[in-house]
Scaffold this motif. Structure first.
Motif, PDB file in Angstrom:
ATOM      1  N   GLU A  18       0.495  -1.074  -0.203  1.00  0.00           N
ATOM      2  CA  GLU A  18       0.318   0.073  -0.412  1.00  0.00           C
ATOM      3  C   GLU A  18       0.655   1.252   0.010  1.00  0.00           C
ATOM      4  OE1 GLU A  18      -2.601  -0.002   3.287  1.00  0.00           O
ATOM      5  OE2 GLU A  18      -2.987  -1.976   3.336  1.00  0.00           O
ATOM      6  N   LYS A  19       1.954   0.715   0.133  1.00  0.00           N
ATOM      7  CA  LYS A  19       2.703   2.528  -0.168  1.00  0.00           C
ATOM      8  C   LYS A  19       2.549   3.445  -1.316  1.00  0.00           C
ATOM      9  CE  LYS A  19       7.980   3.195   1.096  1.00  0.00           C
ATOM     10  NZ  LYS A  19       7.568   3.779  -0.543  1.00  0.00           N
ATOM     11  N   GLU A  20       2.935   4.638  -0.820  1.00  0.00           N
ATOM     12  CA  GLU A  20       3.308   5.194  -2.124  1.00  0.00           C
ATOM     13  C   GLU A  20       4.868   5.299  -2.925  1.00  0.00           C
ATOM     14  OE1 GLU A  20       1.400   8.761  -0.955  1.00  0.00           O
ATOM     15  OE2 GLU A  20      -0.495   7.381  -0.954  1.00  0.00           O
ATOM     16  N   THR A  21       5.253   5.560  -3.770  1.00  0.00           N
ATOM     17  CA  THR A  21       6.602   5.216  -4.404  1.00  0.00           C
ATOM     18  C   THR A  21       6.701   6.751  -4.629  1.00  0.00           C
ATOM     19  OG1 THR A  21       6.107   3.223  -4.574  1.00  0.00           O
ATOM     20  CG2 THR A  21       8.268   4.039  -5.019  1.00  0.00           C
TER      21      THR A  21
ATOM     22  N   ILE B  18     -13.099  -5.777  -5.893  1.00  0.00           N
ATOM     23  CA  ILE B  18     -13.213  -4.339  -5.739  1.00  0.00           C
ATOM     24  C   ILE B  18     -13.803  -4.551  -4.768  1.00  0.00           C
ATOM     25  CG2 ILE B  18     -13.157  -2.196  -5.546  1.00  0.00           C
ATOM     26  CD1 ILE B  18     -11.873  -2.400  -8.214  1.00  0.00           C
ATOM     27  N   GLU B  19     -15.255  -4.779  -4.571  1.00  0.00           N
ATOM     28  CA  GLU B  19     -16.016  -4.177  -3.027  1.00  0.00           C
ATOM     29  C   GLU B  19     -15.578  -5.085  -2.017  1.00  0.00           C
ATOM     30  OE1 GLU B  19     -18.683  -2.043  -2.662  1.00  0.00           O
ATOM     31  OE2 GLU B  19     -17.645  -0.701  -4.176  1.00  0.00           O
ATOM     32  N   GLU B  20     -15.408  -6.687  -2.844  1.00  0.00           N
ATOM     33  CA  GLU B  20     -14.402  -7.758  -1.332  1.00  0.00           C
ATOM     34  C   GLU B  20     -13.611  -7.314  -0.451  1.00  0.00           C
ATOM     35  OE1 GLU B  20     -14.200 -11.396  -3.374  1.00  0.00           O
ATOM     36  OE2 GLU B  20     -17.070 -11.318  -4.360  1.00  0.00           O
ATOM     37  N   ILE B  21     -12.729  -6.410  -1.411  1.00  0.00           N
ATOM     38  CA  ILE B  21     -11.360  -6.685  -1.478  1.00  0.00           C
ATOM     39  C   ILE B  21     -12.310  -4.890  -0.617  1.00  0.00           C
ATOM     40  CG2 ILE B  21      -8.939  -5.098  -1.965  1.00  0.00           C
ATOM     41  CD1 ILE B  21      -9.800  -6.124  -4.372  1.00  0.00           C
ATOM     42  N   LYS B  22     -12.324  -4.309  -0.478  1.00  0.00           N
ATOM     43  CA  LYS B  22     -12.684  -2.920   0.863  1.00  0.00           C
ATOM     44  C   LYS B  22     -13.172  -3.880   1.851  1.00  0.00           C
ATOM     45  CE  LYS B  22     -15.046   0.247  -1.311  1.00  0.00           C
ATOM     46  NZ  LYS B  22     -15.912   1.465  -0.781  1.00  0.00           N
TER      47      LYS B  22
ATOM     48  N   THR C 129     -11.113   2.224   2.381  1.00  0.00           N
ATOM     49  CA  THR C 129     -12.174   3.460   2.193  1.00  0.00           C
ATOM     50  C   THR C 129     -11.611   3.146   0.618  1.00  0.00           C
ATOM     51  OG1 THR C 129     -10.650   5.407   1.869  1.00  0.00           O
ATOM     52  CG2 THR C 129     -12.383   4.324   4.719  1.00  0.00           C
ATOM     53  N   ASP C 130     -12.950   3.926  -0.248  1.00  0.00           N
ATOM     54  CA  ASP C 130     -12.917   4.185  -1.880  1.00  0.00           C
ATOM     55  C   ASP C 130     -11.657   5.640  -1.215  1.00  0.00           C
ATOM     56  OD1 ASP C 130     -15.318   3.690  -1.902  1.00  0.00           O
ATOM     57  OD2 ASP C 130     -16.857   5.689  -2.266  1.00  0.00           O
ATOM     58  N   ASP C 131     -11.011   6.131  -0.871  1.00  0.00           N
ATOM     59  CA  ASP C 131      -9.522   7.007  -1.080  1.00  0.00           C
ATOM     60  C   ASP C 131      -8.780   5.401  -1.411  1.00  0.00           C
ATOM     61  OD1 ASP C 131     -10.835   9.083  -1.427  1.00  0.00           O
ATOM     62  OD2 ASP C 131     -10.088   9.356   1.302  1.00  0.00           O
ATOM     63  N   ASP C 132      -8.833   4.422   0.003  1.00  0.00           N
ATOM     64  CA  ASP C 132      -7.542   3.576  -0.324  1.00  0.00           C
ATOM     65  C   ASP C 132      -7.610   2.998  -1.427  1.00  0.00           C
ATOM     66  OD1 ASP C 132      -6.794   3.901   2.475  1.00  0.00           O
ATOM     67  OD2 ASP C 132      -8.402   2.752   3.319  1.00  0.00           O
TER      68      ASP C 132
ATOM     69  N   GLU D 157      -3.751   4.723  -8.196  1.00  0.00           N
ATOM     70  CA  GLU D 157      -2.852   5.147  -8.652  1.00  0.00           C
ATOM     71  C   GLU D 157      -1.591   4.897  -8.975  1.00  0.00           C
ATOM     72  OE1 GLU D 157      -3.130   8.759  -5.666  1.00  0.00           O
ATOM     73  OE2 GLU D 157      -5.284   9.103  -7.026  1.00  0.00           O
ATOM     74  N   ARG D 158      -0.993   3.458  -7.584  1.00  0.00           N
ATOM     75  CA  ARG D 158       0.148   3.282  -7.813  1.00  0.00           C
ATOM     76  C   ARG D 158       0.893   2.296  -8.709  1.00  0.00           C
ATOM     77  NH1 ARG D 158       3.801  -0.139  -5.179  1.00  0.00           N
ATOM     78  NH2 ARG D 158       2.068  -2.283  -4.982  1.00  0.00           N
ATOM     79  N   ARG D 159      -0.690   1.661  -9.227  1.00  0.00           N
ATOM     80  CA  ARG D 159      -0.467   0.637 -10.393  1.00  0.00           C
ATOM     81  C   ARG D 159      -1.009   1.206 -11.460  1.00  0.00           C
ATOM     82  NH1 ARG D 159       1.103  -4.048  -7.623  1.00  0.00           N
ATOM     83  NH2 ARG D 159       0.764  -4.058  -5.412  1.00  0.00           N
ATOM     84  N   ALA D 160      -1.022   2.662 -12.211  1.00  0.00           N
ATOM     85  CA  ALA D 160      -1.816   2.963 -12.741  1.00  0.00           C
ATOM     86  C   ALA D 160      -0.455   3.146 -13.824  1.00  0.00           C
ATOM     87  CB  ALA D 160      -1.579   4.033 -13.173  1.00  0.00           C
TER      88      ALA D 160
END
Length: 534
Positions: free
Chosen positions: A19-22, A496-500, A506-509, A515-518
């Motif tokens: 989950e780390k931003e790079t 995606i709902e299952e992951i949440k 949250t939706d922000d997460d 964004e990280r995977r794009a």
């Protein structure tokens, strides 16, 4: 040894394991270093720009990319169909040798398609494209000097090799610079040149037809003009066509970053110079790949029967060669209108395959009445010609209307390009699906040259029935592709709902993970955040 099967749940957990931003400074030396070039510029954390800023940036991109890509496609199609014009302007090759010279272009195209897209992956796209255009311009000039079947065959073969990189590169550039809801129209803007060239080429050839050939044969003038034009366009491409948002010459560093951020949420990625075998394998195992290949062939078999022979067909209605050059132009206008309307609709409604069906219907409706009216041979011949425009009945108006009506389904290949651009992620996978599409574009055109056989003259009923069957099947394949994408999108939204729920995100997460995977150069199958365009 058989590889252990990885469950979809395990794949989902692997995709979520960090989950780390790079930042862009941390990219080099990290596993993400094998991601897109864009990662080095923007990192994995999105930067926000206003809608007004993005609108101005898109307009700036349009002013450079759209005219140049349109000029390239205009030149390519004009050059590819130059044989069609030359055929009624004193071209020295006729009969079966003419058919073989026509086929040589597609053979060269097929032989070089995969090598050229993978060479392009290692190089700057604009520069590689520009060099190819200049080379094919020189090849066209050589057409004016050739005088034997062997020479023309070799030249057309080389011409096909040079032009094989055009569509994959143009589609790649559009997909890097534009959002999914902008790609259909942008591809239509350059693809509509296919219709415009029919109009432009017809009038230019008409003007040349008044030349009496005192100094040289009229067809040689065509090749001199087209060769010079291609060289000029090639120089323009070398100088001004941007390769990717990362190094676009006309953008400031801030605008380059904003250009990448505009497309980040689409999860489509940008350029990656590393060839990835696993992405090729995934492409070959994806059922949608082969449905796209089938859709391409179903489009281009009918097209192949008309591209290099349409002027000959119209002349056989009873017109002179000079009249033919003018009377063939409305087909191009019909195709141009169809391409623009379908491209706009496909973006506006978020659809790629429904417009394929809509574009095919007018062609089929034109023949729908005739198929059930076999009460007399004369009536049958006349009405079938309404669709195909290939029958010697003496009813010139009906025959011409039929040849114009067929232009509506010409927009389907543009929509297939847009489908590939919007529904494929992973740069090697993009190149592979585009190469496969263009390879079977050529196979379809080669088969199409044989669809109208001399033994079937004058009614050519087998060829006409074949085209009806092909285009009807095309509609079914288009609907199936749409159905598959709808189901995939529903499945992914559920995941995606299952992951949440599992991770208490949250939706922000979720947005941060997207964004990280794009720009990680993940394929559309690997990236559960990728949403398909129907």
């Amino acid at each position: 040894m058989r590889q252990p099967e990885i469950t979809f749940s395990a794949q989902r957990n692997q995709a979520m394991n960090s989950e780390k931003e790079t930042s862009r400074e941390e990219i080099v030396g990290s596993p993400l270093f094998e991601g897109d070039e864009a990662l080095r510029l923007v990192g994995t954390h999105a930067q926000k720009f206003s809608e007004e800023y993005n609108r101005r940036l898109r307009n700036k991109l349009d002013k450079v990319i759209i005219p140049i890509t349109a000029a390239v496609y205009f030149t390519q199609f004009l050059d590819k169909t130059s044989l069609n014009y030359a055929s009624i302007m004193g071209f020295p090759i006729t009969g079966q040798n003419y058919n073989l010279v026509s086929m040589a272009f597609y053979l060269g195209f097929i032989v070089w398609e995969f090598p050229t897209v993978y060479i392009a992956q290692k190089l700057r796209l604009g520069k590689y494209l520009g060099v190819n255009i200049i080379i094919w311009g020189l090849v066209l000039l050589c057409h004016a000097l050739a005088n034997s079947f062997q020479a023309f065959f070799v030249l057309r073969f080389i011409l096909g090799m040079c032009e094989s990189c055009v569509s994959p590169i143009l589609v790649s550039i559009i997909s890097m610079f534009y959002r999914k809801d902008e790609q259909g129209a942008r591809i239509a803007y350059f693809y509509m040149m296919l219709g415009f060239t029919q109009v432009f080429g017809g009038f230019v050839a008409y003007g040349i037809s008044f030349y009496d050939g005192a100094v040289m044969a009229p067809y040689k003038i065509v090749y001199y003009l087209l060769g010079g034009l291609a060289i000029l366009v090639g120089i323009i491409v070398l100088a001004w066509l941007p390769d990717s948002p990362v190094n676009a010459w006309m953008l400031t560093e801030e605008e380059r970053i904003a250009s990448l951020e505009r497309v980040r949420d689409d999860q489509g990625g940008t350029q990656n110079k590393k060839f990835k075998k696993e992405q090729v394998i995934e492409t070959l195992l994806d059922v949608r790949t082969w449905l796209i290949v089938l859709a391409t062939m179903l489009t281009d078999i009918p097209s192949g029967g008309l591209t290099n022979f349409s002027n000959i067909i119209i002349r056989n209605f009873g017109y002179t060669s000079r009249q033919t050059l003018i009377l063939a132009t409305p087909t191009g206008i019909m195709q141009l209108i169809s391409v623009v309307i379908c491209g706009y609709y496909s973006d506006k409604k978020g659809e790629r395959m429904l417009p394929v069906i809509y574009a095919t219907l007018p062609t089929l409706l034109g023949v729908g009445k005739s198929i059930v009216r076999f009460s007399s041979p004369e009536k049958t011949d006349r009405l079938l010609a309404l669709m195909i425009g290939f029958n010697n009945t003496g009813q010139k108006g009906v025959l011409l209307f039929g040849s114009y009506l067929i232009g509506t389904f010409g927009s389907t290949l543009s929509l297939i390009y847009a489908y590939n651009a919007s529904n494929t992620s992973g740069y090697t996978k993009k190149l592979t699906i585009n190469a496969l599409t263009m390879t079977f574009f050529c196979v379809g055109n080669i088969i199409g040259t044989e669809i109208f056989q001399p033994k079937d003259a004058p009614a050519y009923i087998p060829g006409k029935v074949a085209i009806i069957v092909l285009l009807t099947t095309q509609m079914g394949v288009a609907y199936l592709l749409r159905y598959i994408n709808v189901k995939l999108n529903i499945k992914r939204r559920t995941m995606i709902e299952e992951i949440k729920r599992e991770k208490d995100w949250t939706d922000d997460d979720i947005q941060k993970e997207k964004e990280r995977r794009a720009f990680a150069d993940m394929t559309d199958k690997q990236n559960i955040f990728f949403q398909y365009v129907n």
